[in-house]
Design an enzyme around this catalytic site. Structure first.
Site, short mmCIF file in Angstrom:
data_model
loop_
_atom_site.label_atom_id
_atom_site.label_comp_id
_atom_site.label_asym_id
_atom_site.label_seq_id
_atom_site.Cartn_x
_atom_site.Cartn_y
_atom_site.Cartn_z
N ASN A 249 -10.42 -3.58 -6.67
CA ASN A 249 -9.65 -2.60 -7.46
C ASN A 249 -10.28 -2.30 -8.81
O ASN A 249 -9.89 -1.33 -9.48
CB ASN A 249 -8.22 -3.08 -7.66
CG ASN A 249 -7.35 -2.93 -6.43
OD1 ASN A 249 -6.36 -3.63 -6.26
ND2 ASN A 249 -7.72 -2.03 -5.53
N TRP A 250 -11.27 -3.10 -9.23
CA TRP A 250 -11.97 -2.80 -10.48
C TRP A 250 -12.72 -1.47 -10.39
O TRP A 250 -13.13 -0.92 -11.42
CB TRP A 250 -12.94 -3.92 -10.83
CG TRP A 250 -12.27 -5.21 -11.18
CD1 TRP A 250 -12.26 -6.35 -10.43
CD2 TRP A 250 -11.53 -5.51 -12.37
NE1 TRP A 250 -11.54 -7.33 -11.06
CE2 TRP A 250 -11.09 -6.85 -12.26
CE3 TRP A 250 -11.19 -4.78 -13.50
CZ2 TRP A 250 -10.33 -7.47 -13.24
CZ3 TRP A 250 -10.43 -5.40 -14.49
CH2 TRP A 250 -10.01 -6.72 -14.36
N LEU B 22 -7.02 -5.22 7.08
CA LEU B 22 -6.64 -6.35 6.23
C LEU B 22 -7.19 -6.24 4.82
O LEU B 22 -6.73 -6.96 3.92
CB LEU B 22 -7.08 -7.67 6.87
CG LEU B 22 -6.47 -7.97 8.24
CD1 LEU B 22 -6.89 -9.36 8.69
CD2 LEU B 22 -4.96 -7.84 8.21
N SER B 23 -8.19 -5.40 4.60
CA SER B 23 -8.71 -5.13 3.26
C SER B 23 -9.04 -6.40 2.47
O SER B 23 -8.65 -6.56 1.32
CB SER B 23 -7.71 -4.26 2.47
OG SER B 23 -7.60 -2.99 3.06
N SER C 172 -6.76 -6.38 -5.96
CA SER C 172 -7.89 -6.97 -5.25
C SER C 172 -9.12 -6.98 -6.14
O SER C 172 -9.19 -6.28 -7.15
CB SER C 172 -8.19 -6.16 -3.98
OG SER C 172 -8.86 -4.96 -4.30
N SER C 173 -10.12 -7.75 -5.73
CA SER C 173 -11.37 -7.80 -6.48
C SER C 173 -12.09 -6.46 -6.41
O SER C 173 -12.96 -6.17 -7.25
CB SER C 173 -12.26 -8.93 -5.95
OG SER C 173 -12.42 -8.83 -4.54
N GLU D 194 0.99 -13.30 12.67
CA GLU D 194 1.44 -12.06 13.32
C GLU D 194 1.20 -10.91 12.34
O GLU D 194 1.52 -11.03 11.15
CB GLU D 194 2.92 -12.15 13.68
CG GLU D 194 3.24 -13.22 14.71
CD GLU D 194 2.56 -12.95 16.06
OE1 GLU D 194 2.58 -11.81 16.52
OE2 GLU D 194 1.99 -13.92 16.63
N TRP E 4 2.97 7.91 -2.42
CA TRP E 4 4.39 8.09 -2.74
C TRP E 4 4.53 9.02 -3.94
O TRP E 4 5.36 9.94 -3.94
CB TRP E 4 5.02 6.73 -3.04
CG TRP E 4 6.49 6.75 -3.31
CD1 TRP E 4 7.49 6.57 -2.40
CD2 TRP E 4 7.12 6.92 -4.59
NE1 TRP E 4 8.72 6.63 -3.02
CE2 TRP E 4 8.52 6.84 -4.36
CE3 TRP E 4 6.66 7.12 -5.88
CZ2 TRP E 4 9.45 6.97 -5.39
CZ3 TRP E 4 7.58 7.26 -6.91
CH2 TRP E 4 8.96 7.18 -6.67
N ASP F 228 0.83 -1.19 0.00
CA ASP F 228 0.00 0.00 0.00
C ASP F 228 0.87 1.26 0.00
O ASP F 228 1.93 1.28 0.64
CB ASP F 228 -0.90 0.00 1.24
CG ASP F 228 -2.04 0.99 1.15
OD1 ASP F 228 -2.29 1.52 0.06
OD2 ASP F 228 -2.67 1.25 2.19
N HIS G 264 2.99 3.50 -9.12
CA HIS G 264 2.84 2.07 -9.39
C HIS G 264 4.11 1.50 -10.03
O HIS G 264 4.51 0.37 -9.72
CB HIS G 264 1.65 1.84 -10.32
CG HIS G 264 0.32 2.14 -9.67
ND1 HIS G 264 -0.01 1.69 -8.41
CD2 HIS G 264 -0.75 2.86 -10.12
CE1 HIS G 264 -1.23 2.11 -8.11
NE2 HIS G 264 -1.69 2.82 -9.13
#
Length: 243
Positions: free
Chosen positions: A71-72, A198-199, A68-69, A210, A28, A23, A40
């Site tokens: 991110n679409w 945890l997204s 991730s699903s 951990e 950045w 992330d 990216h």
């Protein structure tokens, strides 16, 4: 070209399986007044650095949350740029993965990606399938809730046909249906950029992992940061509910 020395952690106990929520690429870039695409691109360089560092440290499996699903929902232009970077990474780094005996794995339904990307991923998986070294798992179009739904559906279908007794379904049966079924148990999950959630990533697998949240933005996360995370892991006391 000489390779930078990889710092060795003090920890006597290494995590077998490390997962990273990568992330901070956008922040950045914004901090440098650059387009998000440059963030990216820098993030891909961090992937290259960290995967090499993980191998040098002796980590058995590294799982990276790449797409991730959810991110679409991002702009089509950004998604297209991410697809181009994924293709570039495969083309530039596959030979090294083969040479270093790395087993490439993909978690998630990557077949929703453009055909040329799917073809490259299929080829990369085939060319590393026979390797016996460390595992590099990339989560692409992955969501943990969808993974658990699919596992539940598969077990329900088997129970409906009489193939299994519903009373026999336990944690092991569910784990056998997950995308990570042939990976070591997850020991350490790292999230960069200071966010602490945890997204929808490896929710089942993280039950006793951990968790480590670091402020470093992903493009700045390198060999030193990974070594520090591994050292921090070695100082944790893992009781699994016991004393």
């Amino acid at each position: 070209m000489a390779t930078a020395a990889i710092p060795q952690p003090v920890a006597a106990i290494l995590p077998r399986h490390v997962a990273i929520i990568m992330d901070g690429n956008g922040r950045w870039a914004a901090a440098r007044r650059m387009p998000r695409a440059m963030g990216h691109r820098a993030g891909v360089e961090a992937v290259r650095t960290v995967t090499r560092a993980a191998r040098a440290l002796g980590i058995e499996a590294l799982t990276l949350y790449a797409f991730s699903s959810e991110n679409w929902r991002r702009p089509a232009e950004e998604i297209g740029g991410l697809m181009k970077l994924l293709k570039l990474f495969i083309r530039n780094d596959l030979a090294e993965l083969v040479r270093e005996n790395v087993r490439l794995r993909v978690l998630g339904d990557y077949r929703r990606f453009p055909e040329d990307v799917v073809a490259l991923i299929d080829d990369a998986l085939a060319r590393t399938a026979g390797n016996s070294g460390p595992i590099l798992a990339i989560a692409l179009n992955y969501g943990a809730q969808a993974e658990l739904v699919e596992a539940a559906r598969a077990l329900a279908e088997r129970a409906a046909t009489g193939a299994i007794d519903p009373a026999s379904i336990d944690a092991d049966a569910i784990e056998a249906q997950l995308a990570t079924r042939d990976l070591p148990p997850l020991d350490l999950m790292i999230r960069t950029s200071g966010e602490q959630r945890l997204s929808n990533f490896l929710l089942w697998q993280a039950a006793y992992a951990e968790l480590l949240f670091v402020d470093t933005l992903w493009p700045d996360f390198g060999a030193d940061e990974l070594a520090a995370a591994v050292e921090a892991f070695g100082q944790r006391q893992r009781r699994y509910g016991g004393l």
